[in-house]
Design an enzyme around this catalytic site. Structure first.
Site, PDB file in Angstrom:
ATOM      1  N   ASP A   1     -14.859  -8.629  11.077  1.00  0.00           N
ATOM      2  CA  ASP A   1     -13.755  -8.573  10.108  1.00  0.00           C
ATOM      3  C   ASP A   1     -13.912  -9.648   9.038  1.00  0.00           C
ATOM      4  OD1 ASP A   1     -11.293  -8.109   8.845  1.00  0.00           O
ATOM      5  OD2 ASP A   1     -10.378  -9.714  10.015  1.00  0.00           O
TER       6      ASP A   1
ATOM      7  N   TYR B   1       0.807  -1.230   0.000  1.00  0.00           N
ATOM      8  CA  TYR B   1       0.000   0.000   0.000  1.00  0.00           C
ATOM      9  C   TYR B   1       0.836   1.275   0.000  1.00  0.00           C
ATOM     10  CZ  TYR B   1      -3.437  -3.495   1.174  1.00  0.00           C
ATOM     11  OH  TYR B   1      -4.221  -4.610   1.147  1.00  0.00           O
TER      12      TYR B   1
ATOM     13  N   TRP C   1     -11.065  -4.352  -3.865  1.00  0.00           N
ATOM     14  CA  TRP C   1      -9.639  -4.355  -3.530  1.00  0.00           C
ATOM     15  C   TRP C   1      -8.780  -4.316  -4.794  1.00  0.00           C
ATOM     16  CZ3 TRP C   1      -5.487  -7.975  -3.921  1.00  0.00           C
ATOM     17  CH2 TRP C   1      -4.361  -7.642  -3.143  1.00  0.00           C
TER      18      TRP C   1
ATOM     19  N   HIS D   1     -12.827  -4.687   9.449  1.00  0.00           N
ATOM     20  CA  HIS D   1     -11.515  -4.856   8.818  1.00  0.00           C
ATOM     21  C   HIS D   1     -10.713  -3.547   8.864  1.00  0.00           C
ATOM     22  CE1 HIS D   1      -8.618  -7.042   6.536  1.00  0.00           C
ATOM     23  NE2 HIS D   1      -8.547  -6.093   5.631  1.00  0.00           N
TER      24      HIS D   1
ATOM     25  N   SER E   1      -3.802  -7.385   7.771  1.00  0.00           N
ATOM     26  CA  SER E   1      -4.399  -7.859   6.518  1.00  0.00           C
ATOM     27  C   SER E   1      -3.337  -8.304   5.517  1.00  0.00           C
ATOM     28  CB  SER E   1      -5.310  -6.790   5.933  1.00  0.00           C
ATOM     29  OG  SER E   1      -6.124  -7.373   4.961  1.00  0.00           O
ATOM     30  N   TYR E   2      -3.161  -7.594   4.380  1.00  0.00           N
ATOM     31  CA  TYR E   2      -2.139  -8.065   3.442  1.00  0.00           C
ATOM     32  C   TYR E   2      -0.797  -8.133   4.153  1.00  0.00           C
ATOM     33  CZ  TYR E   2       0.066  -9.020  -1.035  1.00  0.00           C
ATOM     34  OH  TYR E   2       0.728  -9.634  -2.083  1.00  0.00           O
TER      35      TYR E   2
HETATM   36  C1  BEZ Z   1      -6.234  -5.930   2.821  1.00  0.00           C
HETATM   37  O1  BEZ Z   1      -5.015  -5.793   2.923  1.00  0.00           O
HETATM   38  O2  BEZ Z   1      -7.008  -5.231   3.487  1.00  0.00           O
HETATM   39  C2  BEZ Z   1      -6.801  -6.937   1.859  1.00  0.00           C
HETATM   40  C3  BEZ Z   1      -5.958  -7.795   1.190  1.00  0.00           C
HETATM   41  C4  BEZ Z   1      -6.493  -8.699   0.313  1.00  0.00           C
HETATM   42  C5  BEZ Z   1      -7.845  -8.754   0.089  1.00  0.00           C
HETATM   43  C6  BEZ Z   1      -8.676  -7.903   0.776  1.00  0.00           C
HETATM   44  C7  BEZ Z   1      -8.160  -6.997   1.664  1.00  0.00           C
END
Ligand code: BEZ
Length: 589
Positions: free
Chosen positions: A262, A47, A166, A296, A118-119
């Site tokens: 989430d 990101y 996404w 989330h 998350s990621y």
């Molecule tokens: C995230 O980093 O928020 C994410 C990663 C993959 C799919 C959906 C969300």
């Protein structure tokens, strides 16, 4: 050199690390100045290391001041890093190589911790399963382990809401790189992409057939999306993004943090459970779990429409500690050798919604929870809030089945829940009564509770159903009905008929129209106190769109066609076909 409040720090920008194939990934490095060696906290994200999100999970400057080197790295193919962006496909090797690189930096003492949401929780697990010896502890927040249980599919249905949103958003950096020498082309491409992101919630999600999903075809930013369409539920295709089944090499302890609303709730819990029971070292078996009433990447209050109190926020967990300090207690213990007491505390801390309190627990699922079946009942007209559906612990005898028509041209629209979608579809608890007024939603409700009932743990619905279609979907939702009629969604799930056996290891197969099958719908988990005066409710329907892609009821190849037909659904609930929800009821002390 230390000041009264900690170390003086320096920041090195764009520090290169060479991966095994020669690709250079770049990072910002925040570190105490001076000659010493310090443990390293590493995060790897797609990101943008220079954007606020790169510093969101832990404030790198504050943490460096506390005696850590903090490394925030752009993953392959993103922002300042070289290579091709292939979402989720290169993080295992790149993670391993980066950890070993970080361990050898002259200001590093060789002990590495990883953190992120998350990621960048996934980049931790992808590294952990490679077992790099320098990696000593991790804090994966809100992330997945099984792409068929949230990030790509759920119960066989495509996670359209999350994936399209996404992938389109990730497309911005794809365009920046593609048109880096042509600002005019970049401007035009960005304009189109932003238009498509803004229109996704109202129009784009409806695009059919899925293999020609217009917003993504038009912008050409996410070829990977189409792999999920052309090879649905293909374990080989998703192997690089799969963690489940690969935990045996993990030696480091993990502090898993999740949210009841989430999108990756269940896998956050699963990762904890697996480490706790099967961890390959005593440290790995010291893994911890913390779950708040969160969405989330969102740790604040209110959540959706509800106020869970100040103590529900990550800034004031249990009115005692903030999330950053909690993470540092974990790393101070495992990387600095400081006895912070964190491993002598209960391994689990949960927020019990309804009671709105945090509670410590020792094991998962809770040993004292009693799996209790609540059976669906009606006189054949459970349709909508006006219907005659009821829910009780009494087994059905002879009862008339319920019927509804599921028309994919007029699906039930997503309303709250565990979402990561466009602003039209906000995550968290939202009143369900607007959708419970539809005739294609069956509503089964207990009488008003005469005493509190706590439900904490895994939840599933066993549904006997027939359909006129060769393939269709069934969706179930658990709801807490407040005394004023407000219907709070707690958790939900879906099963795509052709994958009814696949989720138990079998092969996908169409159903025989009008034949009764027993479907199991995994509703994941919640923790909620249904208070005296409230009611427990289960909603049954066949869509939750656009969160999950619509089943078009034709049985045709996935994503290949726009043709749709109405499915005539029957839900059975008699002595030979009892349909029920399993609730883990926790005795109230
Ligand atoms: C995230 O980093 O928020 C994410 C990663 C993959 C799919 C959906 C969300």
């Amino acid at each position: 050199m230390t000041t009264q409040t900690g170390h003086q720090i320096a920041v090195d920008f764009d520090v290169p690390a060479k991966m095994r194939d020669g690709v250079i990934l770049r990072a910002n490095v925040y570190r105490p100045v001076g000659e010493g060696k310090w443990p390293v906290l590493l995060t790897r994200l797609p990101y943008g290391k220079d954007f606020p999100l790169g510093s969101s999970a832990l404030d790198p400057a504050q943490v460096a001041r506390r005696g850590y080197v903090v490394i925030v790295q752009d993953t392959r193919g993103r922002f300042t890093s070289e290579g091709k962006w292939e979402p989720m496909r290169n993080e295992a090797e790149d993670g391993y190589d980066t950890v070993e690189w970080a361990a050898k930096l002259h200001y590093s003492n060789g002990s590495i911790g990883m953190y992120g949401v998350s990621y960048f929780g996934f980049t931790q697990w992808a590294t952990l399963i490679q077992g790099p010896s320098s990696l000593k502890a991790a804090i994966p927040i809100m992330t997945w382990n099984n792409p068929f249980n949230g990030v790509q599919f759920r119960g066989g249905a495509l996670e359209l809401g999350t994936l399209a949103n996404w992938q389109l958003s990730m497309g911005m950096n794809v365009l920046m790189r593609r048109h880096s020498t042509d600002p005019r082309a970049l401007g035009a491409a960005m304009y189109q992409l932003v238009q498509d992101i803004d229109a996704l919630g109202t129009q784009g999600y409806h695009s059919l057939p899925l293999k020609e999903f217009e917003p993504l075809v038009r912008n050409d930013v996410a070829p990977d999306f189409f792999l999920s369409i052309t090879s649905p539920m293909d374990r080989k295709q998703v192997d690089p993004m799969t963690i489940v089944g690969k935990h045996e090499q993990v030696t480091a302890p993990t502090f898993n943090i999740g949210g009841w609303y989430d999108i990756f709730l269940q896998d956050t819990i699963e990762n904890f459970r697996i480490m706790r029971t099967q961890g390959s070292t005593p440290e790995a078996r010291q893994s911890k779990l913390l779950i708040g009433p969160w969405i989330h990447g969102g740790f604040t209050n209110p959540v959706g429409e509800l106020n869970f109190g100040m103590g529900a926020t990550a800034a004031m967990i249990d009115l005692q500690v903030d999330l950053m300090s909690l993470q540092l207690r974990w790393f101070d213990h495992f990387l600095q050798g400081v006895d912070t007491g964190i491993t002598s505390e209960a391994p689990i801390k949960l927020f019990v919604m309804g009671a709105n309190v945090w509670r410590d627990e020792q094991e998962w699922p809770l040993a004292r929870a009693v799996e209790t079946r609540y059976y669906l009942h009606s006189n054949g007209h459970a349709n909508s809030l006006k219907g005659d559906g009821s829910l009780s612990t009494t087994l059905p005898e002879t009862e008339t089945a319920d019927h509804y028509d599921y028309d994919p041209a007029n699906p039930v629209l997503t309303r709250g829940g565990a979402l990561l979608m466009t602003p039209e579809f906000r995550a968290g608890p939202f009143d369900q009564t607007p959708i419970e007024n539809r005739d294609d939603v069956l509503v089964y409700t207990t009488p008003v509770l005469e005493q509190d009932v706590e439900v904490t743990g895994p939840i599933s619905v066993h549904l006997w159903a027939t359909s006129s279609a060769p393939d269709t979907d069934f969706v179930a939702r658990l709801v807490d009905v407040h005394p004023n009629g407000y219907a709070q969604n707690l958790t939900d799930g879906i099963i795509r008929a052709r994958y009814r056996d696949f989720v138990h290891g079998g092969q996908p197969s169409l159903i025989e129209p009008d034949k009764a099958y027993e479907y199991e719908i995994d509703l994941w988990t919640t923790s909620n106190l249904f208070k005296k005066g409230h009611q427990i409710r289960v909603d049954i329907t066949s869509s939750c769109f656009p969160r999950w892609n619509r089943n078009l009821n034709t049985g045709q190849e996935f994503g290949s066609s726009s043709e749709m037909v109405v499915a005539h659904q029957t839900i059975l609930h008699d002595v030979d076909h009892p349909s029920y929800i399993v609730l883990p009821v926790v005795p109230i002390q």
